[in-house]
Scaffold this active site. Structure first.
Site, PDB file in Angstrom:
ATOM      1  N   VAL A 180       0.797  -1.235   0.000  1.00 57.14           N
ATOM      2  CA  VAL A 180       0.000   0.000   0.000  1.00 57.14           C
ATOM      3  C   VAL A 180       0.827   1.280   0.000  1.00 57.14           C
ATOM      4  O   VAL A 180       0.262   2.369  -0.114  1.00 57.14           O
ATOM      5  CB  VAL A 180      -0.966   0.046   1.206  1.00 57.14           C
ATOM      6  CG1 VAL A 180      -2.029  -1.014   1.070  1.00 57.14           C
ATOM      7  CG2 VAL A 180      -0.215  -0.085   2.518  1.00 57.14           C
ATOM      8  N   TYR A 181       2.143   1.191   0.137  1.00 59.37           N
ATOM      9  CA  TYR A 181       2.937   2.414   0.131  1.00 59.37           C
ATOM     10  C   TYR A 181       2.771   3.120  -1.216  1.00 59.37           C
ATOM     11  O   TYR A 181       3.015   2.541  -2.273  1.00 59.37           O
ATOM     12  CB  TYR A 181       4.416   2.113   0.373  1.00 59.37           C
ATOM     13  CG  TYR A 181       4.767   1.688   1.779  1.00 59.37           C
ATOM     14  CD1 TYR A 181       3.835   1.715   2.813  1.00 59.37           C
ATOM     15  CD2 TYR A 181       6.053   1.249   2.086  1.00 59.37           C
ATOM     16  CE1 TYR A 181       4.173   1.330   4.096  1.00 59.37           C
ATOM     17  CE2 TYR A 181       6.394   0.861   3.370  1.00 59.37           C
ATOM     18  CZ  TYR A 181       5.452   0.894   4.369  1.00 59.37           C
ATOM     19  OH  TYR A 181       5.792   0.496   5.640  1.00 59.37           O
ATOM     20  N   SER A 182       2.351   4.359  -1.149  1.00 62.67           N
ATOM     21  CA  SER A 182       2.126   5.176  -2.344  1.00 62.67           C
ATOM     22  C   SER A 182       1.192   4.476  -3.321  1.00 62.67           C
ATOM     23  O   SER A 182       1.353   4.563  -4.540  1.00 62.67           O
ATOM     24  CB  SER A 182       3.463   5.491  -3.039  1.00 62.67           C
ATOM     25  OG  SER A 182       4.376   6.048  -2.137  1.00 62.67           O
TER      26      SER A 182
END
Length: 343
Positions: A63-65
């Site tokens: 889910v990062y960025s």
């Protein structure tokens, strides 16, 4: 000089610093306004700097960025991928369907394929459960992860943001079921956030799990930019995480500055060096929005702290004792309350 430690009870050796890629995002991306965005060119430069410094493990998450972090890390590594370890995570998603969130078999099998595609690889070295899923039986999660290991899509499994009892339960269930065991714990730890010393570090050491430490500078609070006189602009201006008890925190920063000046080092370097000296710490995750920040962080591996300096930092950042830790150790035959009684 970079040192390497075994990751828990495995034969896998990781560098004492890990490059965290939460800031890897395109300009105008989902994280750019909150945490900052490096863009691909700077992300590639940071990966190169990390490799040159001896870092062999890179941490990201699905889910990062909104997935951009994995994409950019994969591109930045390129043909160096075979020489390094990639750690990513599963739990959260970018969508809102009823079966999207969590660590059910369905979610894990879907998310691992998506992460593999974004990273441009056919295996993940360390696949970490990003949070405890209270709605899915741990047995289901462990069996799904075990299948991924047997399929060759995942080499090792880890967990993150679990409490000590959850870590112990997961370890016990894996032994009972005969599945792959978690080999590592990723958790928050800093000079202004020492809560994991109460139970998580002792549990990890007792069970033979390695630790990957995130937010070692408490979201920039321990960088030296934040003082009683005012807080500089930065990540904490938009995203004040992790939370900090500021009065004690400023005392910690004062002591860090004193030690940093005596060693011609930065406050951030001393903050990181303190963690590198702590028992139970395997690798400390460092991230940056700017090249000079990363270069400075990498210098922490060359900082040696004396016992006196470590004790000074321990004292100024000490936790208040909590039950049952405030009971002193007992000798056989000694009353539980005898040491609290006045002479």
């Amino acid at each position: 000089m970079m040192k390497y430690k075994s990751l828990g009870n495995t034969g896998l050796y990781v560098s004492e610093l890990t490059l965290g890629t939460m800031t890897f995002d395109k300009e105008g991306g989902s994280y750019s306004g909150m945490i900052g965005a490096t863009g691909q060119e700077l992300a590639t430069k940071m990966v190169s700097l990390a490799l040159d410094a001896g870092i062999n493990i890179f941490d990201t998450a699905n889910v990062y960025s909104s997935g951009e972090s994995e994409i950019m890390l994969g591109k930045a590594l390129g043909d160096k991928r075979k020489d390094v370890l990639i750690a990513t995570k599963v739990y959260s998603t970018m969508t809102t369907g009823p079966n999207d969130l969590g660590t059910s078999r369905l979610a894990i099998m879907r998310e691992v394929e998506a992460s593999l595609k974004r990273l441009g690889t056919d295996y993940i070295d360390l696949y970490q459960v990003h949070s405890f899923d209270a709605t899915t039986p741990l047995e289901e999660t462990l069996k799904a992860l075990d299948d991924l290991v047997h399929q060759g899509k995942v080499r090792y499994i880890g967990l993150s943001n679990f409490s000590a009892w959850q870590i112990a339960k997961a370890d016990g269930l894996a032994k009972l079921l005969g599945t792959e065991k978690f080999c590592s714990v990723q958790a928050y730890y800093s000079l202004v956030g020492r809560e994991l010393e109460r139970e998580i570090i002792p549990a990890s050491m007792d069970l033979g799990l390695g630790t990957l430490i995130y937010s070692p500078l408490a979201g920039g609070f321990l960088s030296g930019k934040y003082t009683r006189d005012g807080e500089a602009s930065g990540r904490r201006a938009n995203f004040e995480f992790p939370p900090v008890e500021k009065e004690q925190g400023f005392d910690v920063v004062d002591k860090l500055k004193e030690i940093a000046e005596s060693k011609n080092a930065s406050v951030a370097q001393i903050s990181l060096a303190w963690l590198l000296h702590k028992q139970g710490v395997t690798s400390v995750i460092v991230g940056a929005r700017k090249e000079e920040q990363l270069i400075d962080n990498l210098g922490a591996t060359d900082i040696a702290l004396s016992d006196e300096e470590i004790n000074q930092l321990d004292e100024v950042s000490a936790l208040q004792p909590e039950y049952p830790q405030y009971f002193p150790p007992q000798n056989r035959g000694e009353s539980l309350f005898s040491r609290f009684q006045n002479d």
